[in-house]
Write a protein that holds these residues in place. Sequence first.
Motif, short mmCIF file in Angstrom:
data_model
loop_
_atom_site.label_atom_id
_atom_site.label_comp_id
_atom_site.label_asym_id
_atom_site.label_seq_id
_atom_site.Cartn_x
_atom_site.Cartn_y
_atom_site.Cartn_z
N GLN A 1 12.97 12.72 -3.38
CA GLN A 1 11.85 13.01 -2.48
C GLN A 1 10.95 11.78 -2.30
OE1 GLN A 1 11.75 15.68 -0.84
NE2 GLN A 1 9.71 15.84 -0.04
N ALA A 2 10.75 10.99 -3.34
CA ALA A 2 9.90 9.80 -3.24
C ALA A 2 10.51 8.78 -2.29
CB ALA A 2 9.69 9.17 -4.62
N VAL A 3 11.81 8.60 -2.35
CA VAL A 3 12.47 7.67 -1.43
C VAL A 3 12.35 8.20 0.00
CG1 VAL A 3 14.70 6.66 -0.79
CG2 VAL A 3 14.03 6.81 -3.20
N ALA A 4 12.59 9.48 0.19
CA ALA A 4 12.48 10.08 1.51
C ALA A 4 11.04 9.97 2.02
CB ALA A 4 12.92 11.54 1.47
N TYR A 5 10.07 10.17 1.15
CA TYR A 5 8.66 10.09 1.55
C TYR A 5 8.29 8.69 2.05
CZ TYR A 5 3.57 10.09 1.10
OH TYR A 5 2.24 9.97 1.34
N PHE A 6 8.79 7.66 1.38
CA PHE A 6 8.50 6.29 1.81
C PHE A 6 8.95 6.08 3.25
CE2 PHE A 6 9.91 1.96 2.53
CZ PHE A 6 8.74 1.26 2.29
N PHE A 7 10.18 6.48 3.55
CA PHE A 7 10.69 6.30 4.91
C PHE A 7 10.00 7.23 5.90
CE2 PHE A 7 14.06 4.39 2.35
CZ PHE A 7 14.07 3.14 2.94
N HIS A 8 9.61 8.41 5.46
CA HIS A 8 8.84 9.32 6.30
C HIS A 8 7.50 8.69 6.69
CE1 HIS A 8 6.00 12.75 6.85
NE2 HIS A 8 7.02 13.24 7.52
N GLU A 9 6.82 8.09 5.74
CA GLU A 9 5.54 7.41 6.01
C GLU A 9 5.74 6.25 6.98
OE1 GLU A 9 2.09 7.61 4.83
OE2 GLU A 9 2.85 9.65 4.67
N LYS A 10 6.79 5.46 6.78
CA LYS A 10 7.04 4.33 7.67
C LYS A 10 7.32 4.81 9.09
CE LYS A 10 6.27 1.04 6.49
NZ LYS A 10 4.89 0.54 6.34
N ALA A 11 8.07 5.89 9.24
CA ALA A 11 8.36 6.43 10.57
C ALA A 11 7.08 6.91 11.25
CB ALA A 11 9.37 7.57 10.47
N TRP A 12 6.23 7.59 10.51
CA TRP A 12 4.98 8.08 11.08
C TRP A 12 4.03 6.94 11.41
CZ3 TRP A 12 3.30 12.30 13.35
CH2 TRP A 12 4.04 13.47 13.20
N SER A 13 4.06 5.88 10.62
CA SER A 13 3.15 4.76 10.92
C SER A 13 3.55 4.10 12.24
CB SER A 13 3.14 3.74 9.79
OG SER A 13 4.36 3.04 9.72
N ARG A 14 4.81 4.16 12.62
CA ARG A 14 5.24 3.64 13.92
C ARG A 14 4.75 4.51 15.07
NH1 ARG A 14 10.97 2.95 11.89
NH2 ARG A 14 10.79 1.09 10.64
N LYS A 15 4.53 5.78 14.79
CA LYS A 15 4.09 6.73 15.82
C LYS A 15 2.57 6.85 15.88
CE LYS A 15 8.17 8.14 17.04
NZ LYS A 15 8.70 7.84 18.34
N ALA A 16 1.85 6.06 15.08
CA ALA A 16 0.39 6.13 15.06
C ALA A 16 -0.14 5.83 16.46
CB ALA A 16 -0.19 5.14 14.06
N PHE B 1 0.83 -1.20 0.00
CA PHE B 1 0.00 0.00 0.00
C PHE B 1 0.87 1.26 0.00
CE2 PHE B 1 -2.30 3.45 2.08
CZ PHE B 1 -3.41 3.52 1.26
N THR B 2 1.87 1.30 0.87
CA THR B 2 2.74 2.47 0.95
C THR B 2 3.54 2.65 -0.34
OG1 THR B 2 2.88 2.23 3.34
CG2 THR B 2 4.53 3.61 2.31
N LEU B 3 3.97 1.55 -0.95
CA LEU B 3 4.70 1.65 -2.22
C LEU B 3 3.81 2.21 -3.33
CD1 LEU B 3 6.75 -1.66 -2.07
CD2 LEU B 3 7.67 0.68 -2.01
N LYS B 4 2.54 1.77 -3.39
CA LYS B 4 1.61 2.32 -4.40
C LYS B 4 1.36 3.79 -4.14
CE LYS B 4 -1.83 -0.48 -4.00
NZ LYS B 4 -3.08 -1.20 -4.21
N LYS B 5 1.17 4.16 -2.89
CA LYS B 5 0.93 5.55 -2.53
C LYS B 5 2.16 6.39 -2.90
CE LYS B 5 -0.35 8.24 1.54
NZ LYS B 5 -0.61 8.17 2.98
N THR B 6 3.34 5.88 -2.63
CA THR B 6 4.57 6.58 -2.95
C THR B 6 4.72 6.77 -4.46
OG1 THR B 6 5.62 5.70 -0.96
CG2 THR B 6 7.09 6.54 -2.67
N ALA B 7 4.37 5.73 -5.23
CA ALA B 7 4.47 5.82 -6.69
C ALA B 7 3.52 6.88 -7.24
CB ALA B 7 4.18 4.46 -7.32
#
Length: 81
Positions: A51-66, A10-16
């Motif tokens: 930016q797309a690579v950075a966004y993927f890791f940004h999303e993963k970091a935020w999902s841990r803080k949910a 899901f995150t990869l599709k959103k990032t794409a």
Amino acid sequence: MPRFARKHWFTLKKTASYYVMHIAVAALVGYAVTGDVWMALTLSLLEPTVQAVAYFFHEKAWSRKAPMPARAPIDATSPLG
């Protein structure tokens, strides 16, 4: 499909989709600034790629803080409470 891709599909599709949108916006802005299609396309590819690579890791970091799902309040009158 590798395990990493399955786990983060899901995150990869959103990032794409974000990547495609970002390139389009960057190309339009680049063209508005330079007036040169090739220069606009060249400039629009580098920054959104990083930016797309950075966004993927940004999303993963935020999902841990949910926030954790809220638990039901303890009932003081309950024999267990």
